[in-house]
Write a protein that holds these residues in place. Structure first.
Motif, mmCIF file in Angstrom:
data_model
loop_
_atom_site.group_PDB
_atom_site.id
_atom_site.type_symbol
_atom_site.label_atom_id
_atom_site.label_comp_id
_atom_site.label_asym_id
_atom_site.label_seq_id
_atom_site.Cartn_x
_atom_site.Cartn_y
_atom_site.Cartn_z
ATOM 1 N N UNK A 113 0.832 -1.198 0.000
ATOM 2 C CA UNK A 113 0.000 0.000 0.000
ATOM 3 C C UNK A 113 0.867 1.248 0.000
ATOM 4 N N UNK A 114 1.913 1.248 0.806
ATOM 5 C CA UNK A 114 2.820 2.386 0.869
ATOM 6 C C UNK A 114 3.515 2.608 -0.470
ATOM 7 N N UNK A 115 4.018 1.546 -1.071
ATOM 8 C CA UNK A 115 4.687 1.665 -2.364
ATOM 9 C C UNK A 115 3.708 2.119 -3.449
ATOM 10 N N UNK A 116 2.478 1.624 -3.415
ATOM 11 C CA UNK A 116 1.471 2.049 -4.394
ATOM 12 C C UNK A 116 1.157 3.529 -4.211
ATOM 13 N N UNK A 117 1.036 3.973 -2.979
ATOM 14 C CA UNK A 117 0.762 5.382 -2.702
ATOM 15 C C UNK A 117 1.901 6.263 -3.201
ATOM 16 N N UNK A 118 3.129 5.863 -2.892
ATOM 17 C CA UNK A 118 4.297 6.649 -3.317
ATOM 18 C C UNK A 118 4.386 6.687 -4.833
ATOM 19 N N UNK A 119 4.165 5.544 -5.478
ATOM 20 C CA UNK A 119 4.207 5.497 -6.943
ATOM 21 C C UNK A 119 3.123 6.381 -7.543
ATOM 22 N N UNK A 120 1.919 6.324 -6.990
ATOM 23 C CA UNK A 120 0.830 7.158 -7.483
ATOM 24 C C UNK A 120 1.102 8.637 -7.288
ATOM 25 N N UNK B 193 15.028 -7.013 0.088
ATOM 26 C CA UNK B 193 14.053 -7.277 -0.968
ATOM 27 C C UNK B 193 13.156 -6.054 -1.175
ATOM 28 N N UNK B 194 12.714 -5.462 -0.075
ATOM 29 C CA UNK B 194 11.868 -4.271 -0.158
ATOM 30 C C UNK B 194 12.638 -3.127 -0.807
ATOM 31 N N UNK C 130 13.666 0.312 -5.434
ATOM 32 C CA UNK C 130 14.635 0.815 -6.405
ATOM 33 C C UNK C 130 14.199 0.474 -7.827
ATOM 34 N N UNK C 131 13.712 -0.752 -8.042
ATOM 35 C CA UNK C 131 13.219 -1.149 -9.362
ATOM 36 C C UNK C 131 12.038 -0.290 -9.794
ATOM 37 N N UNK C 132 11.122 -0.035 -8.864
ATOM 38 C CA UNK C 132 9.961 0.794 -9.196
ATOM 39 C C UNK C 132 10.384 2.229 -9.491
ATOM 40 N N UNK C 133 11.363 2.738 -8.776
ATOM 41 C CA UNK C 133 11.855 4.092 -9.045
ATOM 42 C C UNK C 133 12.495 4.166 -10.427
ATOM 43 N N UNK C 134 13.269 3.147 -10.785
ATOM 44 C CA UNK C 134 13.873 3.103 -12.113
ATOM 45 C C UNK C 134 12.806 3.023 -13.193
#
Length: 102
Positions: free
Chosen positions: A8-15, A73-74, A79-83
């Motif tokens: 949820x946190x990663x989805x929020x940050x990505x959004x 892993x997190x 890092x992969x999502x940021x790239x």
């Protein structure tokens, strides 16, 4: 943290990052200024993320192996999502440039 919270946190940050990128792209500034500012910010955030991952990887030697591997892993996922986000923004910038040429 549980996987659900992290996702949820990663989805929020990505959004939020995607929304910010679109907002900057459609801002009333000149295109070159906007692209330069966006590129600068993205590279700055990538460098900050790299520094953070390096410090977490180097500074937490006493963490139990399960927690450490989960943390790595997190970090790798983030890092992969940021790239990927950087690649998406580059694609958007290229599309905008192509539309302006037409």
């Amino acid at each position: 943290m549980s996987k659900k919270i992290l996702n949820t946190l990663l989805a929020f940050i990505s959004g939020a990052a995607t929304g910010a990128a679109f907002g900057v792209l459609y801002a009333p500034d000149k295109g070159r200024e906007t692209r330069d500012r966006l590129t600068y910010q993205l590279y700055r955030y990538r460098d900050m993320l790299n520094d953070l991952t390096d410090s977490l990887r180097d500074g937490k030697e006493d963490v139990p192996s399960t927690a450490k591997s989960e943390g790595q892993r997190v970090i790798k996922d983030a890092k992969d999502k940021a790239e990927k986000l950087l690649g998406d923004v580059d694609s958007l910038i290229n599309q905008i440039n192509k539309q302006r040429e037409v």
